[in-house]
Design an enzyme around this catalytic site. Structure first.
Site, mmCIF file in Angstrom:
data_model
loop_
_atom_site.group_PDB
_atom_site.id
_atom_site.type_symbol
_atom_site.label_atom_id
_atom_site.label_comp_id
_atom_site.label_asym_id
_atom_site.label_seq_id
_atom_site.Cartn_x
_atom_site.Cartn_y
_atom_site.Cartn_z
ATOM 1 N N TYR A 14 -0.085 -3.386 0.675
ATOM 2 C CA TYR A 14 -0.266 -3.950 -0.665
ATOM 3 C C TYR A 14 0.926 -3.610 -1.558
ATOM 4 O O TYR A 14 1.474 -4.476 -2.249
ATOM 5 C CB TYR A 14 -1.557 -3.409 -1.262
ATOM 6 C CG TYR A 14 -1.974 -4.047 -2.570
ATOM 7 C CD1 TYR A 14 -2.548 -5.313 -2.587
ATOM 8 C CD2 TYR A 14 -1.818 -3.379 -3.778
ATOM 9 C CE1 TYR A 14 -2.949 -5.905 -3.775
ATOM 10 C CE2 TYR A 14 -2.211 -3.956 -4.970
ATOM 11 C CZ TYR A 14 -2.783 -5.224 -4.972
ATOM 12 O OH TYR A 14 -3.173 -5.794 -6.152
ATOM 13 N N SER A 65 1.132 -5.665 -9.402
ATOM 14 C CA SER A 65 0.334 -4.474 -9.658
ATOM 15 C C SER A 65 1.246 -3.323 -10.057
ATOM 16 O O SER A 65 2.428 -3.293 -9.691
ATOM 17 C CB SER A 65 -0.441 -4.091 -8.387
ATOM 18 O OG SER A 65 -0.974 -2.784 -8.460
#
Length: 261
Positions: free
Chosen positions: A151, A138
């Site tokens: 995350y 990401s």
């Protein structure tokens, strides 16, 4: 139309929805045999219409599950690719959650990539053939979003894992790359907008247009196209790379001194 290339098989984790499903669909169109790993059995019901695809139900962080997927892939055709897409979208902050909870969430996102890559590399080496692994990361691995510590940490580790495996196994014909995604219009994204209501969703969509230089969020099919390329022989000299698939989000610097184009 399926390609005329030699038979091959690819394993895709988290293959039931969103980006994972788009990757499975793209690889099937390209003529590959695909094994999709998914925790939610119902998410793979659509595979019934695709005889070249096989479902394996279970956690992508389980050695037993990934080994079963590899076995089934190798029975269909030589295993040439592995896509580590499975992820857990749940987060915490260290001022409200214990260190143990944060570490559990880091593990939930990092473990599927480590386990999947381990299975893939060992199978490639045992077969004595070249192979390619693509991890899904990401933009947050480089540009952290507040409140997303587990995350962000896991995705940064996945990018480090990519580089480590690329340099260790490149001499033996194994390529490892990562795609770092911006905002992608998946079921999860649409559910997020729906939960905001009309005005809130419009505000978020306007902000998304401003933070992505291409002026929009991406599509799962656009991500799948890049992953398919990295798995292919056309990317035979690409390894250890983190490829942004983010509409330019990671290179945009929003600044009050910016001049309007």
């Amino acid at each position: 139309m399926p390609s005329a290339r030699a038979p091959r098989s690819v394993v895709v984790t988290g293959g039931g929805r969103g980006v994972g499903r788009a990757v499975v669909e793209r690889l099937l169109r390209d003529g590959a045999r695909v094994v999709a790993i998914e925790l939610d059995a119902a998410a793979l019901d659509w595979l019934a219409d695709h005889p070249a695809a096989v479902a394996v139900i279970g956690s992508a962080s389980s050695d037993a599950v990934t080994e079963e997927a590899a076995d089934r892939a190798e029975r269909a055709a030589p295993l040439t690719g592995w896509v580590n897409n499975a992820a857990v979208f749940r987060d915490a902050s260290v001022h409200t959650a214990s260190a143990a909870e944060v570490l559990d969430l880091v593990h939930a996102n990092l473990a599927p990539a480590v386990v999947g890559a381990t299975t893939a590399v060992r199978r490639f080496l045992a077969a004595g053939t070249a192979g390619a692994v693509v991890n899904v990361s990401s933009h947050q691995a480089q540009r952290a979003v507040p409140g997303c510590t587990p995350y962000v940490t896991a995705k940064a580790a996945i990018e480090g894992l990519t580089r480590a495996l690329a340099v260790e196994y490149g001499p033996r014909g194994v390529r490892v790359n990562t795609v770092a995604l911006g905002s992608i219009a998946t079921e999860r994204y649409e559910a997020f907008l729906d939960g905001l209501g009309g005005a809130g969703a419009a505000q978020v969509e306007d902000e998304m247009r401003r933070i992505h230089p291409l002026g929009r969020v991406g599509t799962a099919a656009e991500v799948a196209a890049v992953i398919a390329h990295l798995l292919s022989d056309d990317a035979a000299y690409v390894t250890g790379a983190t490829v942004p698939v983010d509409g330019g989000r990671s290179v945009l610097a929003r600044d009050p001194e910016a001049h309007e184009a």
